[in-house]
Design a protein around this motif. Structure first.
Motif, short mmCIF file in Angstrom:
data_model
loop_
_atom_site.label_atom_id
_atom_site.label_comp_id
_atom_site.label_asym_id
_atom_site.label_seq_id
_atom_site.Cartn_x
_atom_site.Cartn_y
_atom_site.Cartn_z
N ASN A 2 0.83 -1.20 0.00
CA ASN A 2 0.00 0.00 0.00
C ASN A 2 0.87 1.25 0.00
O ASN A 2 1.60 1.52 0.95
CB ASN A 2 -0.91 0.02 1.23
N PHE A 3 0.78 2.00 -1.08
CA PHE A 3 1.49 3.26 -1.21
C PHE A 3 0.50 4.40 -1.03
O PHE A 3 -0.65 4.31 -1.49
CB PHE A 3 2.13 3.38 -2.60
N SER A 4 0.94 5.48 -0.39
CA SER A 4 0.10 6.67 -0.32
C SER A 4 0.04 7.28 -1.71
O SER A 4 0.85 6.97 -2.59
CB SER A 4 0.68 7.67 0.69
N VAL A 5 -0.92 8.17 -1.90
CA VAL A 5 -1.04 8.86 -3.18
C VAL A 5 0.25 9.62 -3.49
O VAL A 5 0.76 9.59 -4.62
CB VAL A 5 -2.25 9.83 -3.18
N GLU A 6 0.82 10.26 -2.48
CA GLU A 6 2.05 11.03 -2.67
C GLU A 6 3.22 10.12 -3.04
O GLU A 6 4.01 10.46 -3.93
CB GLU A 6 2.38 11.82 -1.40
N GLU A 7 3.33 8.96 -2.39
CA GLU A 7 4.39 8.01 -2.73
C GLU A 7 4.22 7.49 -4.15
O GLU A 7 5.19 7.39 -4.90
CB GLU A 7 4.38 6.83 -1.76
N MET A 26 15.46 7.13 -7.75
CA MET A 26 14.97 7.90 -6.60
C MET A 26 16.10 8.20 -5.62
O MET A 26 16.22 9.33 -5.13
CB MET A 26 13.84 7.14 -5.89
N MET A 27 16.95 7.21 -5.35
CA MET A 27 18.07 7.42 -4.42
C MET A 27 19.06 8.45 -4.96
O MET A 27 19.61 9.25 -4.20
CB MET A 27 18.76 6.09 -4.12
N ALA A 28 19.26 8.44 -6.26
CA ALA A 28 20.18 9.40 -6.87
C ALA A 28 19.66 10.83 -6.73
O ALA A 28 20.45 11.78 -6.66
CB ALA A 28 20.40 9.06 -8.34
N ALA A 29 18.36 10.99 -6.67
CA ALA A 29 17.75 12.32 -6.56
C ALA A 29 17.64 12.82 -5.12
O ALA A 29 17.38 14.01 -4.90
CB ALA A 29 16.37 12.31 -7.20
N MET A 37 10.34 16.08 1.10
CA MET A 37 10.34 15.22 -0.08
C MET A 37 11.28 14.03 0.13
O MET A 37 10.98 12.91 -0.28
CB MET A 37 10.76 16.01 -1.32
N ARG A 38 12.41 14.27 0.80
CA ARG A 38 13.35 13.18 1.08
C ARG A 38 12.70 12.14 1.99
O ARG A 38 12.86 10.94 1.80
CB ARG A 38 14.61 13.75 1.73
N ARG A 39 11.93 12.60 2.97
CA ARG A 39 11.23 11.68 3.87
C ARG A 39 10.23 10.84 3.09
O ARG A 39 10.14 9.62 3.29
CB ARG A 39 10.52 12.49 4.96
N LEU A 40 9.49 11.47 2.19
CA LEU A 40 8.53 10.76 1.35
C LEU A 40 9.23 9.74 0.44
O LEU A 40 8.81 8.60 0.32
CB LEU A 40 7.73 11.76 0.51
N ALA A 41 10.33 10.16 -0.16
CA ALA A 41 11.08 9.27 -1.05
C ALA A 41 11.65 8.08 -0.28
O ALA A 41 11.59 6.95 -0.76
CB ALA A 41 12.20 10.04 -1.74
N ASN A 42 12.18 8.33 0.90
CA ASN A 42 12.73 7.22 1.70
C ASN A 42 11.65 6.23 2.09
O ASN A 42 11.89 5.02 2.11
CB ASN A 42 13.45 7.76 2.94
#
Length: 66
Positions: A2-7, A26-29, A37-42
């Protein structure tokens, strides 16, 4: 998974042909992202790491606008 809409939207931005490449993009960015945004990406990366390649291939990632 389950991913959030933002994820899911973030994954759509970096989506490639496979799970590992998507995570790598994603990690490169990460260094260019702000804290939120980093928290969301992680969070999204952690969920992708726990998926199998087959699960990733079967998952639909749809960009959801506001």
């Amino acid at each position: 998974m389950n991913f959030s809409v933002e994820e899911e939207n973030l994954i759509c931005m970096y989506h490639t042909s496979d799970r590992r490449r998507t995570m790598a993009r994603m990690m490169a960015a990460l260094p260019d992202m702000d804290t939120e945004m980093r928290r969301l990406a992680n969070s999204a990366i952690a969920k992708l790491e726990h998926m199998t390649d087959a699960d990733f291939d079967g998952q639909r990632f749809d960009f959801t606008g506001e």
